[in-house]
Design a protein around this motif. Sequence first.
Motif, PDB file in Angstrom:
ATOM      1  N   PRO A 182      -0.873  -4.759  70.447  1.00  0.00           N
ATOM      2  CA  PRO A 182      -0.734  -3.585  71.461  1.00  0.00           C
ATOM      3  C   PRO A 182       0.539  -3.363  71.972  1.00  0.00           C
ATOM      4  O   PRO A 182       1.190  -4.468  72.385  1.00  0.00           O
ATOM      5  CB  PRO A 182      -2.018  -3.774  72.444  1.00  0.00           C
ATOM      6  N   GLN A 183       0.859  -2.247  71.963  1.00  0.00           N
ATOM      7  CA  GLN A 183       2.534  -1.934  72.434  1.00  0.00           C
ATOM      8  C   GLN A 183       2.232  -1.199  73.878  1.00  0.00           C
ATOM      9  O   GLN A 183       1.654   0.028  73.729  1.00  0.00           O
ATOM     10  CB  GLN A 183       3.240  -1.087  71.469  1.00  0.00           C
ATOM     11  N   PHE A 184       2.974  -1.475  74.786  1.00  0.00           N
ATOM     12  CA  PHE A 184       2.711  -0.495  75.900  1.00  0.00           C
ATOM     13  C   PHE A 184       4.342  -0.204  76.237  1.00  0.00           C
ATOM     14  O   PHE A 184       5.398  -0.954  76.050  1.00  0.00           O
ATOM     15  CB  PHE A 184       2.521  -1.378  77.148  1.00  0.00           C
ATOM     16  N   ALA A 185       4.602   0.854  76.596  1.00  0.00           N
ATOM     17  CA  ALA A 185       5.938   1.622  76.915  1.00  0.00           C
ATOM     18  C   ALA A 185       5.896   2.351  78.453  1.00  0.00           C
ATOM     19  O   ALA A 185       5.159   2.880  78.730  1.00  0.00           O
ATOM     20  CB  ALA A 185       6.429   2.734  75.835  1.00  0.00           C
ATOM     21  N   VAL A 186       6.706   1.620  79.285  1.00  0.00           N
ATOM     22  CA  VAL A 186       7.058   2.242  80.501  1.00  0.00           C
ATOM     23  C   VAL A 186       8.208   2.968  80.595  1.00  0.00           C
ATOM     24  O   VAL A 186       9.401   2.462  80.155  1.00  0.00           O
ATOM     25  CB  VAL A 186       7.067   1.289  81.700  1.00  0.00           C
ATOM     26  N   ILE A 187       8.309   4.307  80.876  1.00  0.00           N
ATOM     27  CA  ILE A 187       9.356   5.159  81.076  1.00  0.00           C
ATOM     28  C   ILE A 187       9.800   5.016  82.392  1.00  0.00           C
ATOM     29  O   ILE A 187       9.337   5.503  83.234  1.00  0.00           O
ATOM     30  CB  ILE A 187       9.226   6.682  80.728  1.00  0.00           C
ATOM     31  N   ASN A 188      10.931   4.259  82.625  1.00  0.00           N
ATOM     32  CA  ASN A 188      11.187   3.821  83.930  1.00  0.00           C
ATOM     33  C   ASN A 188      12.519   4.363  84.483  1.00  0.00           C
ATOM     34  O   ASN A 188      13.133   3.953  85.332  1.00  0.00           O
ATOM     35  CB  ASN A 188      11.442   2.342  83.869  1.00  0.00           C
ATOM     36  N   GLY A 189      12.762   5.767  84.037  1.00  0.00           N
ATOM     37  CA  GLY A 189      13.843   6.674  84.439  1.00  0.00           C
ATOM     38  C   GLY A 189      14.228   7.641  83.596  1.00  0.00           C
ATOM     39  O   GLY A 189      13.235   8.043  83.090  1.00  0.00           O
ATOM     40  N   GLU A 190      15.365   7.466  82.925  1.00  0.00           N
ATOM     41  CA  GLU A 190      15.888   8.501  82.043  1.00  0.00           C
ATOM     42  C   GLU A 190      15.888   7.849  80.543  1.00  0.00           C
ATOM     43  O   GLU A 190      16.411   6.707  80.635  1.00  0.00           O
ATOM     44  CB  GLU A 190      17.203   9.175  82.159  1.00  0.00           C
ATOM     45  N   VAL A 191      15.318   8.443  79.694  1.00  0.00           N
ATOM     46  CA  VAL A 191      15.517   7.617  78.266  1.00  0.00           C
ATOM     47  C   VAL A 191      15.720   8.852  77.232  1.00  0.00           C
ATOM     48  O   VAL A 191      15.089   9.807  76.984  1.00  0.00           O
ATOM     49  CB  VAL A 191      13.939   7.011  77.773  1.00  0.00           C
ATOM     50  N   TYR A 192      16.925   8.863  76.764  1.00  0.00           N
ATOM     51  CA  TYR A 192      17.421   9.824  75.860  1.00  0.00           C
ATOM     52  C   TYR A 192      17.690   9.083  74.458  1.00  0.00           C
ATOM     53  O   TYR A 192      18.085   8.178  74.377  1.00  0.00           O
ATOM     54  CB  TYR A 192      18.620  10.514  76.361  1.00  0.00           C
ATOM     55  N   GLY A 193      17.694   9.953  73.280  1.00  0.00           N
ATOM     56  CA  GLY A 193      17.929   9.414  72.108  1.00  0.00           C
ATOM     57  C   GLY A 193      16.730   8.775  71.407  1.00  0.00           C
ATOM     58  O   GLY A 193      15.692   8.970  71.738  1.00  0.00           O
ATOM     59  N   GLN A 194      17.482   7.947  70.363  1.00  0.00           N
ATOM     60  CA  GLN A 194      16.449   7.374  69.506  1.00  0.00           C
ATOM     61  C   GLN A 194      15.211   6.431  69.996  1.00  0.00           C
ATOM     62  O   GLN A 194      14.289   5.956  69.615  1.00  0.00           O
ATOM     63  CB  GLN A 194      17.281   6.770  68.357  1.00  0.00           C
ATOM     64  N   THR A 195      15.956   5.733  71.337  1.00  0.00           N
ATOM     65  CA  THR A 195      15.126   4.844  71.921  1.00  0.00           C
ATOM     66  C   THR A 195      13.920   5.590  72.407  1.00  0.00           C
ATOM     67  O   THR A 195      12.845   4.940  72.705  1.00  0.00           O
ATOM     68  CB  THR A 195      15.876   4.366  73.431  1.00  0.00           C
ATOM     69  N   ALA A 196      13.778   6.839  72.678  1.00  0.00           N
ATOM     70  CA  ALA A 196      12.403   7.429  73.056  1.00  0.00           C
ATOM     71  C   ALA A 196      11.487   7.469  72.061  1.00  0.00           C
ATOM     72  O   ALA A 196      10.233   7.511  72.287  1.00  0.00           O
ATOM     73  CB  ALA A 196      12.813   9.151  73.266  1.00  0.00           C
ATOM     74  N   LEU A 197      11.822   7.106  70.798  1.00  0.00           N
ATOM     75  CA  LEU A 197      10.946   6.833  69.644  1.00  0.00           C
ATOM     76  C   LEU A 197      10.042   5.536  69.953  1.00  0.00           C
ATOM     77  O   LEU A 197       8.793   5.617  69.239  1.00  0.00           O
ATOM     78  CB  LEU A 197      11.354   6.668  68.278  1.00  0.00           C
ATOM     79  N   PHE A 251       0.160   2.884  74.489  1.00  0.00           N
ATOM     80  CA  PHE A 251      -0.156   3.333  75.762  1.00  0.00           C
ATOM     81  C   PHE A 251       1.094   3.532  76.448  1.00  0.00           C
ATOM     82  O   PHE A 251       2.194   2.831  76.328  1.00  0.00           O
ATOM     83  CB  PHE A 251      -0.808   2.204  76.645  1.00  0.00           C
ATOM     84  N   THR A 252       1.519   4.731  77.188  1.00  0.00           N
ATOM     85  CA  THR A 252       2.761   5.157  77.568  1.00  0.00           C
ATOM     86  C   THR A 252       2.594   5.251  79.085  1.00  0.00           C
ATOM     87  O   THR A 252       1.812   6.295  79.563  1.00  0.00           O
ATOM     88  CB  THR A 252       3.433   6.321  77.206  1.00  0.00           C
ATOM     89  N   PHE A 253       3.284   4.832  80.012  1.00  0.00           N
ATOM     90  CA  PHE A 253       3.485   5.167  81.614  1.00  0.00           C
ATOM     91  C   PHE A 253       4.538   5.766  81.800  1.00  0.00           C
ATOM     92  O   PHE A 253       5.740   5.318  81.650  1.00  0.00           O
ATOM     93  CB  PHE A 253       3.087   3.706  82.166  1.00  0.00           C
ATOM     94  N   PHE A 254       4.482   6.925  82.372  1.00  0.00           N
ATOM     95  CA  PHE A 254       5.890   7.659  83.261  1.00  0.00           C
ATOM     96  C   PHE A 254       5.891   7.332  84.684  1.00  0.00           C
ATOM     97  O   PHE A 254       4.802   7.553  85.396  1.00  0.00           O
ATOM     98  CB  PHE A 254       5.466   9.065  82.919  1.00  0.00           C
TER      99      PHE A 254
END
Length: 462
Positions: free
Chosen positions: A141-156, A163-166
């Motif tokens: 399982p992979q979890f992503a926390v968008i913890n601010g600004e995320v631009y470019g290829q890292t957004a992938l 699971f993604t948490f903004f």
Amino acid sequence: MDKIKLLQSRRNKVLEAGAEIRKTISALTDEDSFVEISGFSFSKNEFYGEEAAGEGVVTGFATVNGYPVYVAAQNFQVLSGGVSAANCAKILKCLELAEKNSTPVIYVLNTLGVQIGEGVTVLEGLASVLSKAARLHGVVPQFAVINGEVYGQTALLAACADFTFFMKDAVLASNSPLVISAKSGKNLPKEEVGGAAALSSTNLVGTVKEDIASVRVEIGKILDVLPFTNSVVVENGADLNAAMPSLNKKCAAEDLIKAVFDKDSLVEIGTGSASEVKCVLGRCGGISLAAVIFDEEAGVELNAVNVAKINSFVEFAGYYDLPFVCFTNTLGIRSDLDTNNSLVMKNIAKLMENFELLENAKISVVYKKAVGLGYSLFAAKSMGFDYGYAFADAKIALFDSVQGAEIEFSEEKSADKAKLAEKYAEENSDPINAAKNGYVDNIIEPQFVKQYLIASLQMLLK
């Protein structure tokens, strides 16, 4: 040279450079459980002439609610979280350990893009990380926390995550919002380009959270439910014979969810898009399950976005051996030009493939409507559902109304409207007609739905 003092000095430098992100990691994981790896990774950015202490990312392992996890957290304090080849090497090492030890991964993302000056080298680094994250899909399982600004290829990495948490002010974009806005002929603030509300059709916004501590709670609840990290059946004091008489009077989606899932066990996934489809993880009588609940009084019409959301969830359930329950209140494909000229049919074809991944129990409960394609996909025995139930007041039919049948056959000169009216009258949409042919196993009172589900799950669990 006093090596102890030198070590302390270097360590203090690393800790100072990562002070804020370490607070975030502490809030995300169990107290004093985080152990850093590759802590003394340094390189010099030739373009800016700066040394990247800790390489702009903090990696390590910890526990959440006692469950082991790996953490890769981008440090915005170092060159605005700028991605470098060395930065990618640290993340890749973390992912390789997660794969080797079959342990979930949490990404904490916050970067304005790549560090200038490394050219193709950083692109190779990014490719190595993204390739590994893609290969881990369905493995851990992979979890992503968008913890601010995320631009470019890292957004992938957010796209690779299950699971993604903004965070409430987070922004996610494939390029700089300024560039995206300008090339669209507009002048929009970044939130209107990549904020949670702006991404409602992307299936990338899992849940919007106020603080990191609430993310920790939700990750812990998910890990509690998953057979990957916990038992598929636990003794949690749930009443296995509980009835809910109020459901016989009123049965909206929220009422159904409260009646079916054990107290404090459920987590709704993907609240940021297609709110008419609820994807829920939880336990029923102590048994883990994944459930889709169609939430629209008149019945949910299918489109590219809501089918994509279901697709991701069904795929996840298949990867991690979760029993799957569908609470059906579904019509066919939405009848408009935009939907017709979309990926909806391709997405439905993919969904049918994903149903094949579901080797555990598959149960359908028609709690309101199963009409046309809505029945074929989400209630039909031929689609692989092991058990099918319908509430006594449910509707199972070829068309949603007599008018629908008349429109379908409008070009048929021989169409007898009186006969159509009789054939598709409300009484002939009674689920008993489907039950007569063995397509529905039982017609039940809504109040007993949890009892039937527990009995079915106990028999079908693998």
